[in-house]
Design a protein around this motif. Structure first.
Motif, PDB file in Angstrom:
ATOM      1  N   ILE A   2       0.862  -1.174   0.000  1.00  0.00           N
ATOM      2  CA  ILE A   2       0.000   0.000   0.000  1.00  0.00           C
ATOM      3  C   ILE A   2       0.897   1.222   0.000  1.00  0.00           C
ATOM      4  N   SER A   4       1.329   5.121   0.484  1.00  0.00           N
ATOM      5  CA  SER A   4       0.631   6.230   1.146  1.00  0.00           C
ATOM      6  C   SER A   4       1.634   7.287   1.564  1.00  0.00           C
ATOM      7  N   ALA A   5       1.083   8.464   1.837  1.00  0.00           N
ATOM      8  CA  ALA A   5       1.892   9.580   2.327  1.00  0.00           C
ATOM      9  C   ALA A   5       1.124  10.229   3.476  1.00  0.00           C
ATOM     10  N   ASP A  29      -4.310  11.250   9.321  1.00  0.00           N
ATOM     11  CA  ASP A  29      -4.792  11.038   7.965  1.00  0.00           C
ATOM     12  C   ASP A  29      -3.621  10.738   7.036  1.00  0.00           C
ATOM     13  N   ASP A  30      -3.895   9.904   6.041  1.00  0.00           N
ATOM     14  CA  ASP A  30      -2.907   9.561   5.014  1.00  0.00           C
ATOM     15  C   ASP A  30      -3.544   9.716   3.649  1.00  0.00           C
ATOM     16  N   LEU A  31      -2.723  10.020   2.694  1.00  0.00           N
ATOM     17  CA  LEU A  31      -3.133  10.013   1.296  1.00  0.00           C
ATOM     18  C   LEU A  31      -2.706   8.654   0.762  1.00  0.00           C
ATOM     19  N   VAL A  32      -3.670   7.857   0.278  1.00  0.00           N
ATOM     20  CA  VAL A  32      -3.401   6.485  -0.147  1.00  0.00           C
ATOM     21  C   VAL A  32      -3.624   6.390  -1.651  1.00  0.00           C
ATOM     22  N   LEU A  33      -2.670   5.725  -2.331  1.00  0.00           N
ATOM     23  CA  LEU A  33      -2.793   5.520  -3.765  1.00  0.00           C
ATOM     24  C   LEU A  33      -3.827   4.435  -4.018  1.00  0.00           C
ATOM     25  N   ASP A  34      -4.909   4.790  -4.729  1.00  0.00           N
ATOM     26  CA  ASP A  34      -6.003   3.858  -5.002  1.00  0.00           C
ATOM     27  C   ASP A  34      -5.586   2.917  -6.131  1.00  0.00           C
ATOM     28  N   LEU A  38      -5.085  -2.451  -3.516  1.00  0.00           N
ATOM     29  CA  LEU A  38      -5.582  -1.828  -2.295  1.00  0.00           C
ATOM     30  C   LEU A  38      -7.055  -2.181  -2.091  1.00  0.00           C
TER      31      LEU A  38
END
Length: 134
Positions: A2, A4-5, A29-34, A38
């Protein structure tokens, strides 16, 4: 994997806890690459959470459609139910045979070797009715 940032914000989400009550969780909170991976992983986590809730007797609704579609495994649900039923049917642990200690009082107690106890007249002696003879 996964990707994420981290973000500087926090998020709050509402969920159904193991007792069937609404609960909230706050976290970073994280920004997750869809990605498809995932989404597959998230779907698996949702299903595993359902099995865990069922196993802990949470009031979660399982439908025939979920089983027929293959979303939930009938054999696994039946196994969980069988295990839970077996746990309910197991005999309760027996008492250790020691009588609970009575609170201390100001009166002196008689020596148990000389004290005579008899069961009530209308009952026969049993394991729970001690009879001591001098």
């Amino acid at each position: 994997m996964i990707l994420s940032a981290p973000l500087p914000d926090t998020f709050t989400t509402t969920y159904l806890d193991a007792t069937g009550q609404d609960a909230t969780h706050e976290g970073p909170d994280d920004l997750v690459l869809d990605t498809p991976e995932l989404r597959t992983w998230l779907a698996a986590q949702v299903i595993e959470s359902r099995y865990a809730l069922v196993q802990h007797s949470a009031p979660i609704r399982i439908t025939a459609e979920q089983i027929i579609s293959g979303e939930l495994d009938f054999t696994r649900l039946a196994s969980i139910r069988r295990t839970m039923a077996g746990q309910r049917l197991q005999p309760q642990p027996q008492a250790t045979g020691k009588a609970p200690k009575a609170p201390a009082s100001g009166k002196a107690k008689a020596d148990p070797r000389t004290r005579k106890t008899t069961p009530p007249k209308d009952t026969r002696p049993t394991e729970t009715t001690p009879v001591t003879t001098p």
